[in-house]
Design a protein around this motif. Sequence first.
Motif, PDB file in Angstrom:
ATOM      1  N   SER A 170       0.833  -1.203   0.000  1.00  0.00           N
ATOM      2  CA  SER A 170       0.000   0.000   0.000  1.00  0.00           C
ATOM      3  C   SER A 170       0.865   1.249   0.000  1.00  0.00           C
ATOM      4  N   GLY A 171       1.590   1.472   1.084  1.00  0.00           N
ATOM      5  CA  GLY A 171       2.470   2.629   1.160  1.00  0.00           C
ATOM      6  C   GLY A 171       1.768   3.939   1.357  1.00  0.00           C
ATOM      7  N   ALA A 172       0.575   3.935   1.985  1.00  0.00           N
ATOM      8  CA  ALA A 172      -0.085   5.201   2.311  1.00  0.00           C
ATOM      9  C   ALA A 172       0.843   6.053   3.171  1.00  0.00           C
ATOM     10  N   THR A 173       0.781   7.354   2.989  1.00  0.00           N
ATOM     11  CA  THR A 173       1.658   8.291   3.691  1.00  0.00           C
ATOM     12  C   THR A 173       0.881   9.004   4.783  1.00  0.00           C
ATOM     13  N   MET A 174       1.393   8.957   6.008  1.00  0.00           N
ATOM     14  CA  MET A 174       0.719   9.621   7.121  1.00  0.00           C
ATOM     15  C   MET A 174       1.018  11.112   7.111  1.00  0.00           C
ATOM     16  N   LEU A 175      -0.021  11.911   7.303  1.00  0.00           N
ATOM     17  CA  LEU A 175       0.105  13.363   7.410  1.00  0.00           C
ATOM     18  C   LEU A 175      -0.112  13.840   8.834  1.00  0.00           C
ATOM     19  N   LEU A 176      -0.978  13.150   9.547  1.00  0.00           N
ATOM     20  CA  LEU A 176      -1.299  13.496  10.928  1.00  0.00           C
ATOM     21  C   LEU A 176      -1.479  12.194  11.692  1.00  0.00           C
ATOM     22  N   GLY A 177      -0.694  12.021  12.758  1.00  0.00           N
ATOM     23  CA  GLY A 177      -0.709  10.760  13.490  1.00  0.00           C
ATOM     24  C   GLY A 177       0.623  10.049  13.322  1.00  0.00           C
ATOM     25  N   ASP A 178       0.985   9.267  14.314  1.00  0.00           N
ATOM     26  CA  ASP A 178       2.327   8.662  14.310  1.00  0.00           C
ATOM     27  C   ASP A 178       2.351   7.214  13.856  1.00  0.00           C
ATOM     28  N   HIS A 179       1.223   6.655  13.425  1.00  0.00           N
ATOM     29  CA  HIS A 179       1.235   5.282  12.915  1.00  0.00           C
ATOM     30  C   HIS A 179       0.000   5.068  12.039  1.00  0.00           C
ATOM     31  N   GLY A 180       0.039   3.997  11.235  1.00  0.00           N
ATOM     32  CA  GLY A 180      -1.067   3.703  10.329  1.00  0.00           C
ATOM     33  C   GLY A 180      -1.859   2.472  10.718  1.00  0.00           C
ATOM     34  N   GLU A 181      -1.677   1.996  11.958  1.00  0.00           N
ATOM     35  CA  GLU A 181      -2.388   0.789  12.380  1.00  0.00           C
ATOM     36  C   GLU A 181      -3.873   1.078  12.552  1.00  0.00           C
ATOM     37  N   VAL A 182      -4.691   0.173  12.025  1.00  0.00           N
ATOM     38  CA  VAL A 182      -6.140   0.368  12.011  1.00  0.00           C
ATOM     39  C   VAL A 182      -6.828  -0.849  12.613  1.00  0.00           C
ATOM     40  N   GLU A 183      -7.836  -0.600  13.422  1.00  0.00           N
ATOM     41  CA  GLU A 183      -8.765  -1.634  13.857  1.00  0.00           C
ATOM     42  C   GLU A 183     -10.161  -1.093  13.581  1.00  0.00           C
ATOM     43  N   MET A 184     -10.871  -1.725  12.668  1.00  0.00           N
ATOM     44  CA  MET A 184     -12.165  -1.184  12.256  1.00  0.00           C
ATOM     45  C   MET A 184     -13.208  -2.284  12.172  1.00  0.00           C
ATOM     46  N   LEU A 185     -14.436  -1.916  12.493  1.00  0.00           N
ATOM     47  CA  LEU A 185     -15.562  -2.843  12.443  1.00  0.00           C
ATOM     48  C   LEU A 185     -16.326  -2.610  11.150  1.00  0.00           C
ATOM     49  N   ASP A 186     -16.501  -3.654  10.373  1.00  0.00           N
ATOM     50  CA  ASP A 186     -17.222  -3.561   9.106  1.00  0.00           C
ATOM     51  C   ASP A 186     -18.224  -4.702   9.016  1.00  0.00           C
ATOM     52  N   HIS A 187     -19.505  -4.357   9.058  1.00  0.00           N
ATOM     53  CA  HIS A 187     -20.570  -5.343   8.900  1.00  0.00           C
ATOM     54  C   HIS A 187     -20.413  -6.497   9.892  1.00  0.00           C
ATOM     55  N   GLY A 188     -20.093  -6.141  11.124  1.00  0.00           N
ATOM     56  CA  GLY A 188     -19.996  -7.144  12.181  1.00  0.00           C
ATOM     57  C   GLY A 188     -18.662  -7.856  12.268  1.00  0.00           C
ATOM     58  N   VAL A 189     -17.687  -7.463  11.459  1.00  0.00           N
ATOM     59  CA  VAL A 189     -16.379  -8.126  11.431  1.00  0.00           C
ATOM     60  C   VAL A 189     -15.295  -7.101  11.754  1.00  0.00           C
ATOM     61  N   THR A 190     -14.397  -7.444  12.652  1.00  0.00           N
ATOM     62  CA  THR A 190     -13.272  -6.570  12.985  1.00  0.00           C
ATOM     63  C   THR A 190     -12.083  -6.896  12.090  1.00  0.00           C
ATOM     64  N   PHE A 191     -11.562  -5.886  11.409  1.00  0.00           N
ATOM     65  CA  PHE A 191     -10.366  -6.027  10.577  1.00  0.00           C
ATOM     66  C   PHE A 191      -9.233  -5.250  11.224  1.00  0.00           C
ATOM     67  N   ARG A 192      -8.023  -5.804  11.125  1.00  0.00           N
ATOM     68  CA  ARG A 192      -6.848  -5.124  11.638  1.00  0.00           C
ATOM     69  C   ARG A 192      -5.757  -5.146  10.572  1.00  0.00           C
ATOM     70  N   PHE A 193      -5.070  -4.005  10.426  1.00  0.00           N
ATOM     71  CA  PHE A 193      -4.019  -3.909   9.421  1.00  0.00           C
ATOM     72  C   PHE A 193      -3.272  -2.595   9.623  1.00  0.00           C
ATOM     73  N   ASP A 194      -2.174  -2.439   8.913  1.00  0.00           N
ATOM     74  CA  ASP A 194      -1.403  -1.197   8.903  1.00  0.00           C
ATOM     75  C   ASP A 194      -1.588  -0.566   7.524  1.00  0.00           C
ATOM     76  N   ALA A 195      -2.294   0.557   7.463  1.00  0.00           N
ATOM     77  CA  ALA A 195      -2.627   1.177   6.185  1.00  0.00           C
ATOM     78  C   ALA A 195      -1.400   1.666   5.429  1.00  0.00           C
ATOM     79  N   THR A 196      -0.273   1.854   6.123  1.00  0.00           N
ATOM     80  CA  THR A 196       0.945   2.268   5.432  1.00  0.00           C
ATOM     81  C   THR A 196       1.684   1.084   4.828  1.00  0.00           C
ATOM     82  N   ARG A 197       1.187  -0.125   5.119  1.00  0.00           N
ATOM     83  CA  ARG A 197       1.879  -1.326   4.640  1.00  0.00           C
ATOM     84  C   ARG A 197       0.968  -2.261   3.844  1.00  0.00           C
ATOM     85  N   GLN A 198      -0.304  -2.352   4.259  1.00  0.00           N
ATOM     86  CA  GLN A 198      -1.221  -3.273   3.607  1.00  0.00           C
ATOM     87  C   GLN A 198      -2.357  -2.517   2.921  1.00  0.00           C
ATOM     88  N   MET A 199      -2.817  -3.083   1.815  1.00  0.00           N
ATOM     89  CA  MET A 199      -3.951  -2.526   1.096  1.00  0.00           C
ATOM     90  C   MET A 199      -5.245  -2.991   1.761  1.00  0.00           C
TER      91      MET A 199
END
Length: 348
Positions: A170-199
């Motif tokens: 992925s390689g997203a670039t952070m502008l505000l915040g010190d990391h790209g780690e995400v934990e998000m709930l989507d349709h009853g499922v929790t996904f975890r990933f680093d947006a600067t590394r994974q698509m």
Amino acid sequence: MNARPPPTSGWSVPRPEAEHVRSLLEAAGSLDRTWRPLVEGDRIIWPLLKGATAPEGTTGERIVVAQDAWAHAPPSIDPHRRMHDEMAGWLRMHHNDAASLHEALLSDLPQRWERLGDLVLLPSSAFGSSAWQERFASDEARPWACIATALKAARLGFQNVVASDTVRSSGATMLLGDHGEVEMLDHGVTFRFDATRQMFSSGNVTERHRMGDFDLRGETVVDAFSGIGYYTLPMLVRGGAEHVHACDINPEAAAWLLKGARSNGVDDRLTQHIGDNRDTLPKLKGAADRVLLGLLPSSEHAWEDAVRCLKPSGGWLHVHMNVEEERIEDWCQETLQQCLHYAMEVGR
């Protein structure tokens, strides 16, 4: 956040003309939307920005107003409107010497973005115009906190084009915040990933939800390109799959899939196979009730191995591929015939 003090003046107008005058003041960049208008009898008083004037011929008159008379206006429910207002204030604060350029700059704000939990990713093209770049070159101040406030985000970044490498970085670039780690709930499922590394593809949301809608109780599934679990996790959490074998060549993505599985409490029904699936899929011969082939633009190189993964009694292949709309029917028939050919070769 906009910290301007309350106005010291307003534009007083008869109530029947109030909405028309409001639109004129807003178009002229004179209206201070931070504050509610005042009502005095049959007149409405619109808050004016410091130093602002009404267009010539506008009905009404400027009057002095005590600063403690104003009350904050509620935030707009339209995020585009909130961004426009926040950025208008930011430009006045940091680039007031270029006031004549403000409207053009505000018309060039991003109109779309991707929300991943408390992280918002702007398109990589956002603020890339020569006008914005000239403003940035003239002052080191950046509007990232302002935009995050408008979009109600804790962190902000730029999207990047997904790399064409084997692991689809992925390689997203952070502008505000010190990391790209995400934990998000989507349709009853929790996904975890680093947006600067994974698509994380928000664009496949319909298919991701659909895979979780299948009743997979009692089934063993092979996900040939599992990534961080776009399909694996919905099948386990919502579909109730008995077991999923998740294959992926990217060890970082596989690690995040395991974290996601643990967050959802389904890691006991997950087996991961890390490496090239030309090596891992043959080891799953005859194991699956269904196989997912969720690689774009094409997963064709894995079709034969996928057929071999199906149980001797047969099963389902879910084939994802980029296909021109006018070729969809032909592609379906071609794909079916090719997979039937592979099935005959292995006695399915």
